[in-house]
Design a protein around this motif. Structure first.
Motif, mmCIF file in Angstrom:
data_model
loop_
_atom_site.group_PDB
_atom_site.id
_atom_site.type_symbol
_atom_site.label_atom_id
_atom_site.label_comp_id
_atom_site.label_asym_id
_atom_site.label_seq_id
_atom_site.Cartn_x
_atom_site.Cartn_y
_atom_site.Cartn_z
ATOM 1 N N PRO A 167 58.475 92.896 11.925
ATOM 2 C CA PRO A 167 59.425 93.519 12.560
ATOM 3 C C PRO A 167 59.129 94.593 13.436
ATOM 4 O O PRO A 167 58.677 95.759 12.984
ATOM 5 N N VAL A 168 59.808 94.821 14.604
ATOM 6 C CA VAL A 168 59.674 95.850 15.616
ATOM 7 C C VAL A 168 60.768 96.904 15.107
ATOM 8 O O VAL A 168 61.914 96.400 15.038
ATOM 9 N N THR A 169 60.479 98.328 14.900
ATOM 10 C CA THR A 169 61.469 99.004 14.599
ATOM 11 C C THR A 169 61.786 100.043 15.583
ATOM 12 O O THR A 169 62.540 100.953 15.459
ATOM 13 N N GLY A 170 61.012 100.138 16.789
ATOM 14 C CA GLY A 170 61.078 100.925 17.927
ATOM 15 C C GLY A 170 60.190 100.937 18.791
ATOM 16 O O GLY A 170 59.147 99.944 18.816
ATOM 17 N N GLY A 171 60.550 101.591 20.145
ATOM 18 C CA GLY A 171 59.438 101.435 21.228
ATOM 19 C C GLY A 171 59.846 102.216 22.171
ATOM 20 O O GLY A 171 61.025 102.778 22.231
ATOM 21 N N PRO A 210 70.214 79.326 14.277
ATOM 22 C CA PRO A 210 70.074 80.277 13.298
ATOM 23 C C PRO A 210 68.236 80.347 13.315
ATOM 24 O O PRO A 210 67.735 81.413 12.891
ATOM 25 N N ASP A 211 67.662 79.102 13.187
ATOM 26 C CA ASP A 211 66.278 79.286 12.865
ATOM 27 C C ASP A 211 65.531 79.936 14.235
ATOM 28 O O ASP A 211 64.380 80.676 13.924
ATOM 29 N N LEU A 212 65.802 79.804 15.540
ATOM 30 C CA LEU A 212 65.569 80.464 16.669
ATOM 31 C C LEU A 212 65.692 82.107 16.554
ATOM 32 O O LEU A 212 64.696 82.588 16.726
ATOM 33 N N ILE A 213 66.850 82.491 15.893
ATOM 34 C CA ILE A 213 67.134 83.817 15.789
ATOM 35 C C ILE A 213 66.341 84.451 14.823
ATOM 36 O O ILE A 213 65.606 85.587 15.123
ATOM 37 N N ARG A 214 66.052 83.740 13.662
ATOM 38 C CA ARG A 214 65.073 84.157 12.774
ATOM 39 C C ARG A 214 63.660 84.610 13.425
ATOM 40 O O ARG A 214 63.219 85.463 12.718
ATOM 41 N N THR A 215 63.161 83.783 14.338
ATOM 42 C CA THR A 215 61.906 83.972 14.529
ATOM 43 C C THR A 215 61.829 85.065 15.781
ATOM 44 O O THR A 215 60.532 85.583 16.020
ATOM 45 N N MET A 216 62.823 85.763 16.102
ATOM 46 C CA MET A 216 62.806 86.689 17.364
ATOM 47 C C MET A 216 62.605 87.957 16.799
ATOM 48 O O MET A 216 63.241 88.446 15.522
ATOM 49 N N SER A 217 61.667 88.877 17.209
ATOM 50 C CA SER A 217 61.311 90.074 16.647
ATOM 51 C C SER A 217 62.599 91.030 17.041
ATOM 52 O O SER A 217 62.827 92.162 16.398
ATOM 53 N N VAL A 218 63.253 90.872 18.214
ATOM 54 C CA VAL A 218 64.451 91.514 18.544
ATOM 55 C C VAL A 218 65.510 90.665 18.352
ATOM 56 O O VAL A 218 65.738 89.515 19.089
ATOM 57 N N LYS A 219 66.810 91.107 17.568
ATOM 58 C CA LYS A 219 67.769 90.252 17.347
ATOM 59 C C LYS A 219 68.892 90.441 18.605
ATOM 60 O O LYS A 219 69.126 91.420 19.179
ATOM 61 N N PRO A 220 69.574 89.139 19.222
ATOM 62 C CA PRO A 220 70.558 89.190 19.993
ATOM 63 C C PRO A 220 71.620 90.113 19.804
ATOM 64 O O PRO A 220 72.127 90.244 18.693
ATOM 65 N N PRO A 221 72.013 90.888 20.820
ATOM 66 C CA PRO A 221 73.180 91.898 20.640
ATOM 67 C C PRO A 221 74.642 91.012 20.317
ATOM 68 O O PRO A 221 74.567 89.768 20.512
ATOM 69 N N ARG A 222 75.517 91.587 19.644
ATOM 70 C CA ARG A 222 76.721 91.010 18.939
ATOM 71 C C ARG A 222 77.735 91.545 20.069
ATOM 72 O O ARG A 222 77.847 92.715 20.269
ATOM 73 N N GLY A 223 78.641 90.549 20.157
ATOM 74 C CA GLY A 223 80.094 90.803 20.744
ATOM 75 C C GLY A 223 79.990 91.281 22.174
ATOM 76 O O GLY A 223 80.712 91.965 22.849
ATOM 77 N N VAL A 224 79.031 90.634 22.768
ATOM 78 C CA VAL A 224 78.815 90.984 24.422
ATOM 79 C C VAL A 224 79.015 89.725 25.251
ATOM 80 O O VAL A 224 79.173 89.598 26.537
ATOM 81 N N GLY A 225 79.505 88.448 24.694
ATOM 82 C CA GLY A 225 79.567 87.259 25.295
ATOM 83 C C GLY A 225 78.258 86.688 25.591
ATOM 84 O O GLY A 225 77.569 85.973 24.740
ATOM 85 N N ASP A 226 77.514 86.882 26.840
ATOM 86 C CA ASP A 226 76.439 86.447 27.318
ATOM 87 C C ASP A 226 75.339 87.174 27.213
ATOM 88 O O ASP A 226 75.259 88.379 27.208
#
Ligand SMILES: [Zn+2]
Length: 240
Positions: free
Chosen positions: A118-122, A173-189
């Motif tokens: 997991p990426v924690t910053g950059g 959910p499987d796709l999101i699990r493999t992402m190092s950065v999780k998609p933002p919530r509550g933004v629509g697109d």
């Protein structure tokens, strides 16, 4: 709201725009090619050309409340008066700086794909960047990573961009699990960036269109930041 033209085309270096707001030390336009600070990538710098006058833009940031893209400037009063709502100006990017950010930023995606943690910053920079990982027991090797990231960079691969609704992402959910950065919530697109065969994740930064555009890279340092955390430093391998 300012049209974020850098998403239409990250390679536009100059564009005409209309002033929509003038504040103490910043100005807004109907559209812009200036990327605002975000996602670890610095805000753009450059110039406003108004007739024969030129005003320097030192930074670009989103207003935390209105989300408008603010272009920060310092100008003497006689120049300041040129900036009035409705005035037409030519925006001009500091392209060499921005193009280095685009290369570095894209290289961070490659680094994230190479290190299975997991990426924690950059932070992206003009000359050097860093990415922090929670590596657990994973051992990282500087020279091996340098070889691997350059092997990816040399591939003939074009990046792809798409907009996906949160709802569609939630259904995978499987796709999101493999992402190092999780998609933002509550933004629509959500803006998704795909490096075919290498990486797929939500990202609002600016990228090169082909991996081959990235200059040779070097992992310059791997720093211990606590028992499980490593800070990986990336630079361009610049030969004199
Ligand atoms: Zn990105």
């Amino acid at each position: 709201m300012t049209e974020a033209y850098y998403y239409e085309d990250a390679y536009t270096r100059s564009i005409s725009a209309v002033v929509t707001g003038v504040f103490n030390d910043s100005v807004t336009f109907d559209r812009t090619i200036f990327y605002p600070l975000g996602g670890g990538q610095p805000g753009d710098q450059g110039f406003l050309n108004i007739g024969d006058d030129q005003i320097m833009i030192s930074d670009t940031r989103r207003d935390p409340k209105t989300r408008e893209i603010l272009h920060f400037f310092a100008a003497p009063p006689e120049q300041r008066s040129l900036l009035a709502p409705g005035a037409r100006v030519q925006l001009e990017l500091d392209w060499s700086r921005r193009f280095r950010h685009m290369q570095m930023h894209t290289a961070m995606h490659l680094l994230g794909a190479l290190i299975d943690a997991p990426v924690t910053g950059g932070q992206v920079g003009r000359d050097k960047s860093r990415l922090d990982f929670d590596v657990g027991d994973l051992a990282l090797d500087k020279s091996a990573l340098t070889l691997q990231i350059n092997a990816l960079r040399e591939q003939s691969v074009s990046l792809e961009f798409e907009t996906v609704s949160e709802r569609v992402l939630d259904a995978q959910p499987d796709l999101i699990r493999t992402m190092s950065v999780k998609p933002p919530r509550g933004v629509g697109d959500v803006r998704m960036v795909r490096i075919p065969g290498i990486d797929y994740q939500p990202c609002g930064g600016t990228h090169v269109s082909k991996l081959e555009e990235i200059q040779p890279l070097m992992i310059s340092k791997i720093e211990n930041k606590g028992r499980q955390n490593r800070r990986v430093h990336l630079t361009f391998e610049e030969r004199e």
